[in-house]
Design a protein around this motif. Sequence first.
Motif, PDB file in Angstrom:
ATOM      1  N   TYR A 288     -48.399  70.129  12.622  1.00  0.00           N
ATOM      2  CA  TYR A 288     -47.410  70.291  11.544  1.00  0.00           C
ATOM      3  C   TYR A 288     -46.385  71.356  11.922  1.00  0.00           C
ATOM      4  N   ILE A 289     -46.836  72.485  12.440  1.00  0.00           N
ATOM      5  CA  ILE A 289     -45.920  73.570  12.826  1.00  0.00           C
ATOM      6  C   ILE A 289     -44.976  73.107  13.930  1.00  0.00           C
ATOM      7  N   SER A 290     -45.527  72.413  14.924  1.00  0.00           N
ATOM      8  CA  SER A 290     -44.706  71.955  16.049  1.00  0.00           C
ATOM      9  C   SER A 290     -43.626  70.986  15.595  1.00  0.00           C
ATOM     10  N   VAL A 291     -44.015  70.035  14.742  1.00  0.00           N
ATOM     11  CA  VAL A 291     -43.055  69.022  14.294  1.00  0.00           C
ATOM     12  C   VAL A 291     -41.945  69.654  13.470  1.00  0.00           C
ATOM     13  N   SER A 400     -52.509  77.118  16.030  1.00  0.00           N
ATOM     14  CA  SER A 400     -51.345  77.330  15.169  1.00  0.00           C
ATOM     15  C   SER A 400     -50.417  78.382  15.778  1.00  0.00           C
ATOM     16  N   ILE A 401     -50.982  79.440  16.346  1.00  0.00           N
ATOM     17  CA  ILE A 401     -50.163  80.471  16.993  1.00  0.00           C
ATOM     18  C   ILE A 401     -49.440  79.892  18.207  1.00  0.00           C
ATOM     19  N   ILE A 405     -45.203  79.285  18.857  1.00  0.00           N
ATOM     20  CA  ILE A 405     -44.471  79.909  19.970  1.00  0.00           C
ATOM     21  C   ILE A 405     -43.794  78.862  20.857  1.00  0.00           C
ATOM     22  N   LEU A 406     -44.540  77.824  21.253  1.00  0.00           N
ATOM     23  CA  LEU A 406     -44.022  76.852  22.217  1.00  0.00           C
ATOM     24  C   LEU A 406     -44.126  75.405  21.745  1.00  0.00           C
ATOM     25  N   GLY A 410     -47.131  74.562  23.950  1.00  0.00           N
ATOM     26  CA  GLY A 410     -48.116  75.623  23.740  1.00  0.00           C
ATOM     27  C   GLY A 410     -49.476  75.061  23.371  1.00  0.00           C
ATOM     28  N   MET A 411     -49.490  74.035  22.535  1.00  0.00           N
ATOM     29  CA  MET A 411     -50.755  73.410  22.156  1.00  0.00           C
ATOM     30  C   MET A 411     -51.430  72.755  23.359  1.00  0.00           C
TER      31      MET A 411
END
Length: 463
Positions: A288-291, A400-401, A405-406, A410-411
């Motif tokens: 969700y954060i990435s999108v 989530s962190i 960031i990336l 990052g994931m």
Amino acid sequence: MNTSNFFSNVTALLTSSLHHSSDLQFRYVEFHGIKLCIAYLETLCNPTNLDKLLQFLQESEPFEMSDRLDTMSQNYTENVSDTIKGLLSGNFAFFLESNPITYLFNGKVSHSRSIEEPSSEKLLQGNHLGFIEDLDTNIYLIRKSLPLPEITVKYYHVGAANTKVAVIYKAGNQTESTLLELEKRLQLIPDNAPITVGLLEEWIEDKIWNLFPQILKTEKPDRVISQLHNNGLAIMFEQSSTALIIPATFIEMFHTTDDYTIRWMPASIYRLLRYFAFIIALIAPGFYISVVSYHFEIIPSDLILKVKTAVEGIPYPPFIEVMIMSITIEIIVEAGLRMPTGIGQIIGIVGGLVIGDAVVKAGFISNIMIITIGITTLSSYIIPYNEMNIAVRLLRIAFSIAASILGFYGMMLLFLFMIIHLCRSTSFNRPFFSLDELLQVDKILNSIIRVHAKIANKLGDKL
């Protein structure tokens, strides 16, 4: 009756050694001119047992008294510290006048609860028995279900309370190296160390900084029996209903006893569902954060407007949304666990509905975030092993962190790092997560899914 100087010295020594404890009792008797002093802790011993012993001794001839004590006692010692340990273990300590030997008789009071199904491992069908806080009863449950001469029990005493630890294994299996390694680690436990399930696990686990559990815990006899067939060892001790199973593997954390009480097709589907839920619980908030933060272009054109409307006006970044809701859910879960069962369930349902509805209406959290956290929470609790569940919930924050960031990059980096970490992890010097094994057909049929018993038998695979 008057006590002799010998008995006075005995009572003084025991009273001093037990720091003048009020439950230390002494009883003086005399049979056929032979004087006896009996010491015991009234909170650990049953006086009725003492009356039966004394009645039996009263029928003895005078010259047979020491012989009777020799043959009847479970143990005897001339060491004061062993006498103290005997008293603290629920024994009667018999002293003959001018005799340096202490005769110990079992006088324990039994306060064991009835055998019932553990609340953390409930089954739909099959064996509903569970371990209790009595070591002998627990070993009985295993031997009754698995009456084989190869089942071997070894006892050890560790820690400040000289806790009796039982190691159960199937002789003839490939367990010798694991048993030797366990014995080495048990010997390293300090004599002043308290022993609980969690502390014993910490003393014998491979790596202290490993987030994933390296030892399997269960309160079900049939789970232990299954692992004994697969070259596993079970560790149990007094005053605990939990068995530790070594070595453990990553895949075993997703198995349940229900897998073998239902037909193979639904069992395989449920196993695959648990692996899928593991991935969802791990990466859904990060996704969700990435999108929302970096990869808005992957959202289908029909959904872009709805997503944009949902997240528009939220006063802080998606990562803060995730943290607020994750902490809120953990508070609700913890509150539900600490309250009485009925109230805890109500708190969980009402708290989730009221808080979720309020934060969305207030514009603090988007409704998509509520859906994401709801699915994530449900997915994490599908994982049957509680400590793996906790590890996933903590790793979810790390993902989530990384996503904040990336984004997806990052994931992906964190996911690769997690796989490398799992491949390097061991449980009693055996691989905790091996990609080579997962690529073998027989391992897939027995671990990832569960095939029909006839098919497995034809392939030579032991279930």
